[in-house]
Structure formats: structure tokens, C-alpha cells
Scaffold this active site. Structure first.
Site, mmCIF file in Angstrom:
data_model
loop_
_atom_site.group_PDB
_atom_site.id
_atom_site.type_symbol
_atom_site.label_atom_id
_atom_site.label_comp_id
_atom_site.label_asym_id
_atom_site.label_seq_id
_atom_site.Cartn_x
_atom_site.Cartn_y
_atom_site.Cartn_z
ATOM 1 N N HIS A 1 0.574 -1.183 0.095
ATOM 2 C CA HIS A 1 -0.024 0.085 0.325
ATOM 3 C C HIS A 1 0.635 0.999 -0.029
ATOM 4 O O HIS A 1 1.163 2.556 -1.140
ATOM 5 C CB HIS A 1 -1.005 -0.039 0.790
ATOM 6 C CG HIS A 1 -1.773 1.516 1.750
ATOM 7 N ND1 HIS A 1 -2.384 1.929 0.718
ATOM 8 C CD2 HIS A 1 -1.770 1.621 2.299
ATOM 9 C CE1 HIS A 1 -2.889 2.442 1.383
ATOM 10 N NE2 HIS A 1 -2.449 2.934 2.575
ATOM 11 N N HIS B 1 3.740 7.016 5.544
ATOM 12 C CA HIS B 1 3.022 7.213 5.950
ATOM 13 C C HIS B 1 2.085 6.537 6.734
ATOM 14 O O HIS B 1 1.104 7.442 7.923
ATOM 15 C CB HIS B 1 1.529 8.119 4.823
ATOM 16 C CG HIS B 1 0.618 6.941 4.145
ATOM 17 N ND1 HIS B 1 1.480 6.316 3.506
ATOM 18 C CD2 HIS B 1 -0.287 6.392 4.428
ATOM 19 C CE1 HIS B 1 0.829 5.518 3.165
ATOM 20 N NE2 HIS B 1 -0.931 5.720 3.138
ATOM 21 N N GLU C 1 1.138 5.277 12.821
ATOM 22 C CA GLU C 1 -0.202 6.175 13.303
ATOM 23 C C GLU C 1 -0.194 4.416 13.060
ATOM 24 O O GLU C 1 -0.951 3.415 14.085
ATOM 25 C CB GLU C 1 -1.350 6.310 11.893
ATOM 26 C CG GLU C 1 -2.757 6.371 12.739
ATOM 27 C CD GLU C 1 -2.163 7.037 13.586
ATOM 28 O OE1 GLU C 1 -1.848 7.862 13.700
ATOM 29 O OE2 GLU C 1 -3.239 7.172 14.671
ATOM 30 N N ASP C 2 0.389 3.174 12.473
ATOM 31 C CA ASP C 2 -0.457 2.248 11.859
ATOM 32 C C ASP C 2 0.786 0.558 13.065
ATOM 33 O O ASP C 2 0.133 0.476 12.853
ATOM 34 C CB ASP C 2 -0.235 1.582 11.111
ATOM 35 C CG ASP C 2 -1.850 1.771 10.229
ATOM 36 O OD1 ASP C 2 -2.771 2.533 11.261
ATOM 37 O OD2 ASP C 2 -2.616 2.109 9.136
ATOM 38 N N ASP D 1 -3.142 8.608 -0.818
ATOM 39 C CA ASP D 1 -3.279 7.631 -0.162
ATOM 40 C C ASP D 1 -4.391 7.244 -0.417
ATOM 41 O O ASP D 1 -5.538 5.731 -0.668
ATOM 42 C CB ASP D 1 -2.992 7.823 1.586
ATOM 43 C CG ASP D 1 -3.648 6.973 2.507
ATOM 44 O OD1 ASP D 1 -3.606 5.741 1.678
ATOM 45 O OD2 ASP D 1 -3.947 7.536 3.555
ATOM 46 N N ASP E 1 -22.066 16.890 -26.085
ATOM 47 C CA ASP E 1 -22.431 15.732 -24.578
ATOM 48 C C ASP E 1 -21.537 14.975 -23.811
ATOM 49 O O ASP E 1 -21.112 15.243 -22.522
ATOM 50 C CB ASP E 1 -23.729 15.359 -24.006
ATOM 51 C CG ASP E 1 -24.795 15.980 -24.345
ATOM 52 O OD1 ASP E 1 -24.993 17.666 -24.257
ATOM 53 O OD2 ASP E 1 -25.952 15.908 -24.794
HETATM 54 MN MN MN Z 1 -2.184 4.616 4.177
#
Ligand code: MN
Length: 732
Positions: free
Chosen positions: A57, A81, A85-86, A148, A268
Site C-alpha cells: 500500500h 505515511h 499511526e499503525d 493514499d 455532451d
Molecule cells: Mn494509508
């Protein structure tokens, strides 16, 4: 943007590095490799919902940014990133390994991730977008966040259906508009299309079918038009690239929703693009179109002379084209063309690629900052930008209620402002606050994304001292209204007591009703008003009695006595107050109920001090320390002195006191003072340098303390410092 991102494999960092090298030949390759390895190590135990290793990821996010030709710091931030946090990685670790710039970017992205878990309802979306913008102090934070989100949307099929819909909704409400506002059109369109696929798969499918039908029908027409336009330009001596670009399915669907129309015309579904070398040629090309084909009125827009707020520049026009079809044309330069796709990112990438040393170019940052300011405003391009309006947004903070509702406040706002913003009743009864789960002082400054939990009590009332630190008009006006009301009550009680006393002296039974005959004469609407007028000193109680009972012989006469009557009434009230012992504990014992309390600004009394109250008729009681120099000026009026003391519930009173400090004029001395105060859990609310000489600086420091012992321990610590020549409590 749609090209497949290679899966992370053994050669993963090498392939990413190669892509960055194509636009940034002086890249420090080792840095990118180390960021990748660190992220891979930290995420080693984690899998994505698809079952793939988690590192795929961040690696894919970095790949998206590499396609946008972003700078190395952004690429590293993308790789890192999710680490803070993780995983067990800390921000300090990131800072040590990869430097302050990357750490602050990673921190910015992590903060956005943290607020992301708050649920956002439709009407809050705009506030939420502002919050995201406000928190993305560096535009690269937002670009990483968008990449992300883009990768998460690209891989959303691995997520549970209900969650898919929630994320797609949020993407459409928040992230696609943000991408549009900073002009990153490629990301905006892909986010919209991916969300569209989740939310309205049938609609998207039918538009796809219809599009491919029209495409095959009109294929030769489109090619004919392109060829004809090329010839037109060539004949005029303009070197132009002409292409036909299909409109996106989501934009077609939105138009169908909005205008309730079907799409059948060529205009269009296709916009023709004429890309030329410079601005003069744009207008030249426009002239050619308008002179050779009939113009459809009302469709001409010049975004070159008046760019859109996200920086978009182009000329748009619609003409009846060579095969009698409406054709929509967009005329622009190559540079504008690239900007239209990449927005902010185009500028960033360009400048970085050309000269890597420009990273610290302040002008570039200012440009981005200004852009952020501009796009954060909900203004139409026609509107003239006013500096004040730009500042207005910069000066906002966005905080959450425990339920996840967003509250928009001016920057510098405190929990009290927050409480009043929720409801005036919440503000009036506020007794405490938790910020992000921790009890915090009511004068704390709130930050973007803070969750604020206001604690209320049925018996809570506004504290006049709040007025000193609130920043919103709503909070201030409610506090003032309360103080006014409190003062009025105080005047009212005083006025009634004064009148009561005269009645008693004259052996007349006192009732409120007995005063009604005087109302008209004194132009008072109610009995209470009359009492207030007496309390404020506009009327003399004795005169009012005389007016009511003109034939009674007064025992004492002459209004010269009025003042001493007032003093008697005051002491009577003190007595009765002390007898009653009050239903609600007052912070100060010995006060008259309902009378406003002020803490003297000369001596700043704190719990534990020996104190005295000074009565000012109509203003209330001011509390001084017994040592205060100011008391000398009241020596002649002992009747104004009230004997008071601190109540027992004052442990957590947090009163502000002032300390005069003289420091040696040398480096670090000022810092030492603030450090010492902080170390002793004192909260500095204000300080000022009052005198400077070559050797010494005099200053005062206002410190919030629990009580006099706390204050004394801070003063003792200051005196002990090698930087401090002297420290003393201010005594007036
Ligand atoms: Mn992420």
C-alpha cells in the site's frame, strides 16, 4: 494516472527509484531505499484486506506521487505515511532516521488519518473539507493523503460492502472536491469514477454502454472534426495539437441529474482541446474558431484572463462545427494543459525537477500557502479577494464534540467558547472540560481536530474571569449579560435593604407592594426597577420614603445621612448572609450573597493568602491580600472593609498571581524562568519585560497557581536559579 502500479517485490524500491530518477536525476537514492526498508520492516506483520503484505500500500501511494513527479520528501512521506499511526514506529524515530522535513510531513498525514475515523454527515462535509485543508499546513501533506485515498479506492473491492459505500460517499463528499480545489484533476476524476462505481453501479454501467454506442456512431465525425480543426489552425499559421477528450461518466451523470436531461449530442460527451504554444496563440485560435463557425451564445468563458480559484486556465467556447454539430472547444497552452491535470502538483514537480536546490525557496511556499488560502474560501472567481477574508479562514480551528459533530471556532478559542458554540445553556453551566479525554483548564487554547467534552453542573454559572480569555462574541456577550444581571441583582438587594431599613426606623411595615405608589413619580416600571435605582444611588431611600408618606414626621432627616445609612444596610446584609450560611458554598466566606466578587489586579490574591474585601457600592467586592499597598488608600473608610476568608473548596481554584523577577541579561535567562515555572506546574498566563539595563532585565510573570504554597515554591525555585537576581511577589 491509470497505469498499473507494480506490486512490491524484491526490486520494489529500485523500480520506484528509477521512476523518480527520470524527472529528478540528482536524487539521493539511498534515502528512498532506506525509507522503503524501514516501512517494510515496521509493517512486516501486517496484511492488507486483500491478503497482500501491507507494504504494497505505501509503496503504491509513493508510485502515484512519482507519476505526479513530486519531490523526494513527498515520496518518502508516502512510504512512511502509515508507520507512526499503525506500527510501533515513533515520530522521533522517523525524525532521527529521515530528518525533520519528512517527520513533519508524516506527522501531518498521521493527524489527518486520526481525524478520518470521525464519522461525517453530509451537512458537515464542507466543515470537514476546511478542517482537512487547515490541517494540511504543507500542501504535500494533502497530496500524500489524496494519493493514499486513491490507492484505497483502487483496492476497495477487498472491503466489506457497507464499508465500501461509506468510504465511497466520504470520498465524493470530501476528497474529490479537495483534489478539485487544488486542481489535481486526474486524481479528482479517478476518485469520482471509483466512488461512482461503488455507489451507483447500474447508472455507471448504462452510461458506459451509451457512451460506447455514441462513440462508434460518431467515431468518424469526431475524427473529421479533429482533422478540420487542425487544418483551420494550420492555415492560420498556428501550430496546434487538437484532440477530442471524452467527458467522464460521473460528470455526464451529474449533468443528467442536475438538468434532468439525457445525453445524445456530441458536445455532451466530447470536448475538443486545442493546445498551442503561448497565450497570444490561444486568442488567435479563438478568433479563427469564432470567425469560421457560428458561436453558441452564453458558452464562452475566458479562464485565462480570469483563472478559476484552483488555478485552472483555458478558454472555453462552443460553436456549431464543420458537420453542423455543436462542438465544445477548450483552448490552452501546453503549460496550462499540464496544470489542468496536476494543479498544484504540476508546479511542485516542475520546479523540483528543474532545480532541486529550490526546495527551500520561500517564494514557492508562499505561493502554495496563498493558493491554499484562496482555495479554502468559498468564493466565486468573480469575487474580489479581500485580505481580511483570507485571514478569516486561517484563523479558524475545527473541533469535535464527543459525538463527532464538528464545531468551527476562531483560532485561540477555549473550551468556554466551544461550550457556548454548542448551546448557551451549556456555556452558562460549564464547570470543566476534557480535551482529547484529558481534563484541561478552561482557558486552554483549542487545536484543530481536538475532541472537546464539556462538563456541566446544574448549579454552574458563568465566571466573570472567563471574559478575559474567551474569543467568540457569543461567549463574551453571554458572560457579560450574566455579569450585568448579577450586578442588577446586587443593586436590587442593596436598594431593597436600604429602603427596608428606613421603613424599620420609621416603624412602618415594609412590603414590596407599599412602594408601588412611588413608581410613576420616579419613572420606574416595576418595584424591582425602583430598588435597582436606589441601589445604584440614583435615588436616595429616604427621599423615596418621604414621597410615599409625605405627612410622616421623619425621625432623622436630611439626605446627608444617606451614606451612613448605606453602610448600615451593608453590614446588616453581611450579618444576615453569615447567619443564613448560604445554600451554595462561596469561594470566599463573608460575602454578601449575589454581590459580584472581583480579585484585585494589584496584588492578585491566591488561596491561602490572608485577604480582605473592599466594598464599592454598585460594583461589588474586590478581594485584596492583607499586605496589598493599595489598601492604604482605603484607610480612611473602614466601613468599606469586609472581613473575608477563603472557603474550603478552593484547592483547585487556579488563581493567577504576579511575580516580579529580575534576571541577568544573558542568553538563556528568559528560558530558564519559563522552564522553572513550568517544572513546578505553574501555568504562565502573561508576562512582560518592564525594564532593561545592560546588566539586568526586570519583568513580571503572571502564573496560575493552586494556592499560596504553590506560588511560594515557584518563587523559591526562581530565586535559586543562577539566571535570576531576584524574585518577589507583586504586592500592588
Ligand atoms: Mn494509508
Amino acid at each position: 494516472m491509470n497505469t498499473a502500479i507494480p506490486q512490491a517485490a524484491d526490486n520494489a524500491p529500485a523500480s520506484l527509484i528509477d521512476r523518480v530518477l527520470t524527472y529528478n536525476p540528482t536524487l539521493d537514492q539511498d534515502k528512498i531505499a532506506r525509507a522503503y526498508e524501514f516501512a517494510a520492516l515496521m509493517h512486516a506483520q501486517q496484511l492488507r484486506e486483500s491478503g497482500e503484505p501491507y507494504i504494497t500500500h505505501p509503496y503504491a501511494v509513493a508510485g502515484i506521487l512519482a507519476e505526479m513527479k513530486l519531490d523526494p520528501a513527498s515520496i518518502m512521506t508516502a512510504l512512511l505515511h502509515d508507520t507512526v499511526e499503525d506500527t510501533k514506529a515513533t515520530l522521533d524515530e522517523v525524525k532521527t532516521k529521515f530528518g525533520a522535513e519528512v517527520a513533519s510531513l508524516v506527522d501531518g498525514v498521521s493527524k489527518l488519518t486520526r481525524i478520518e475515523v470521525q464519522t461525517v454527515e453530509g451537512k458537515q462535509a464542507e466543515n470537514f473539507r476546511k478542517l482537512v485543508l487547515a490541517m494540511s499546513e504543507d500542501i504535500r501533506v494533502l497530496l500524500v493523503k489524496l494519493a493514499d485515498r486513491l490507492h484505497n479506492m483502487r483496492t476497495i473491492e477487498n472491503t466489506k460492502p457497507e464499508k465500501q459505500r461509506r468510504i465511497a460517499r466520504e470520498t465524493l463528499d470530501i476528497y474529490a472536491p479537495l483534489a478539485e480545489r487544488i486542481g489535481v484533476n486526474t486524481i479528482k476524476e479517478e476518485l469520482e469514477d471509483l466512488s461512482f462505481a461503488v455507489l451507483h453501479p447500474e447508472a455507471r454501467e448504462s452510461i458506459t454502454t451509451r457512451l460506447s454506442f455514441l462513440r462508434s456512431e460518431e467515431k468518424s465525425t469526431v475524427q473529421d472534426i479533429i482533422t478540420k480543426l487542425r487544418t483551420d489552425m494550420k492555415e492560420a499559421g498556428i501550430e496546434a495539437q487538437v484532440t477530442g477528450r471524452e467527458k467522464t461518466r460521473y460528470s455526464i451523470w451529474k449533468k443528467m441529474q442536475r438538468k434532468n436531461v439525457s445525453f445524445e449530442q456530441l458536445s455532451d460527451i466530447i470536448a475538443f482541446r486545442i493546445v498551442v504554444s503561448n497565450v497570444a496563440e490561444c486568442y488567435h485560435a479563438l478568433g479563427i474558431l469564432h470567425s469560421r463557425y457560428p458561436v453558441v451564445p452564453g458558452r464562452f468563458k475566458d479562464y485565462i484572463s480570469t483563472p478559476k480559484l484552483n488555478g485552472y486556465r483555458s478558454i472555453h467556447t462552443t460553436v456549431i462545427g464543420p458537420s453542423n454539430q455543436r462542438i465544445e472547444a477548450q483552448i490552452r497552452t501546453h503549460e496550462m494543459h499540464e496544470e489542468a491535470d496536476l494543479g498544484v502538483a504540476a508546479h511542485w514537480g516542475y520546479k523540483e525537477g528543474k532545480s532541486p536546490g529550490q526546495m527551500a525557496d520561500v517564494k514557492q511556499f508562499r505561493w502554495l500557502r496563498e493558493l491554499l488560502d484562496i482555495i479554502s474560501q468559498e468564493q466565486r472567481p468573480e469575487d474580489i479577494m479581500e485580505n481580511t477574508k483570507l485571514e478569516l479562514f486561517q484563523d479558524m480551528v475545527f473541533c469535535f464534540t464527543p459525538k463527532g459533530d464538528l464545531v468551527e471556532l476562531p483560532s485561540g478559542a477555549t473550551p468556554i467558547d466551544f461550550a457556548y458554540a454548542i448551546h448557551s445553556g451549556v456555556g452558562d453551566r460549564c464547570v470543566g472540560a476534557k480535551i482529547n479525554g484529558r481534563i484541561a483548564p478552561l482557558n486552554s487554547t483549542l487545536h484543530n481536530g481536538d475532541q472537546v467534552d464539556i462538563q456541566t453542573s446544574k448549579t454552574g454559572t458563568p465566571n466573570p474571569t472567563w471574559e478575559r480569555f474567551v474569543v467568540t462574541g457569543k461567549a463574551r456577550s453571554h458572560i457579560r449579560r450574566y455579569i450585568k444581571q448579577q450586578q442588577r441583582d446586587e443593586y436590587l438587594q442593596l436598594g431593597r435593604a436600604l429602603l427596608q431599613k428606613i421603613f424599620r426606623q420609621e416603624d412602618t411595615d415594609f412590603t414590596d407592594k407599599a412602594t408601588i405608589p412611588a413608581l410613576k413619580f420616579y419613572r420606574a416600571e416595576t418595584v424591582d426597577d425602583l430598588f435597582v435605582m436606589i441601589g445604584m444611588g440614583h435615588l436616595v431611600a429616604r427621599d423615596v420614603y418621604k414621597h410615599l408618606f409625605p405627612t410622616n414626621q421623619m425621625r432623622q432627616s436630611g439626605s446627608g445621612k444617606a451614606l451612613s445609612d448605606d453602610q448600615d444596610a451593608l453590614s446588616a446584609m453581611v450579618e444576615s448572609a453569615q447567619k443564613k450560611k448560604n445554600d451554595k458554598p462561596l469561594p470566599i466566606i463573608g460575602l454578601i450573597p449575589g454581590m459580584a466578587v472581583h480579585y484585585a489586579r494589584c496584588c492578585h490574591p491566591v488561596p491561602g493568602d490572608r485577604i480582605v474585601g473592599i466594598v464599592t457600592t454598585g460594583k461589588g467586592v474586590t478581594i485584596h491580600t492583607i499586605e496589598c499597598d493599595t489598601l492604604e488608600s482605603f484607610a480612611d473608610t473602614p466601613e468599606r472593609w469586609l472581613d473575608v476568608s477563603w472557603g474550603e473548596n478552593n484547592e483547585k481554584a487556579n488563581r493567577v498571581s504576579r511575580v516580579n523577577v529580575t534576571i541577568f541579561n544573558r542568553q538563556g535567562a528568559l528560558g530558564a524562568v519559563t522552564n522553572i515555572v513550568a517544572k513546578h506546574n505553574g501555568n504562565i498566563t502573561n508576562f512582560k519585560i518592564t525594564n532593561r539595563t545592560p546588566d539586568f532585565w526586570d519583568l513580571y510573570v503572571d502564573v496560575e497557581v493552586n494556592d499560596v504554597n504553590h506560588l511560594n515554591s515557584i518563587i523559591a525555585a526562581l530565586r535559586a536559579s543562577q539566571h535570576v537576581s531576584d524574585a518577589d511577589r507583586a504586592t500592588g
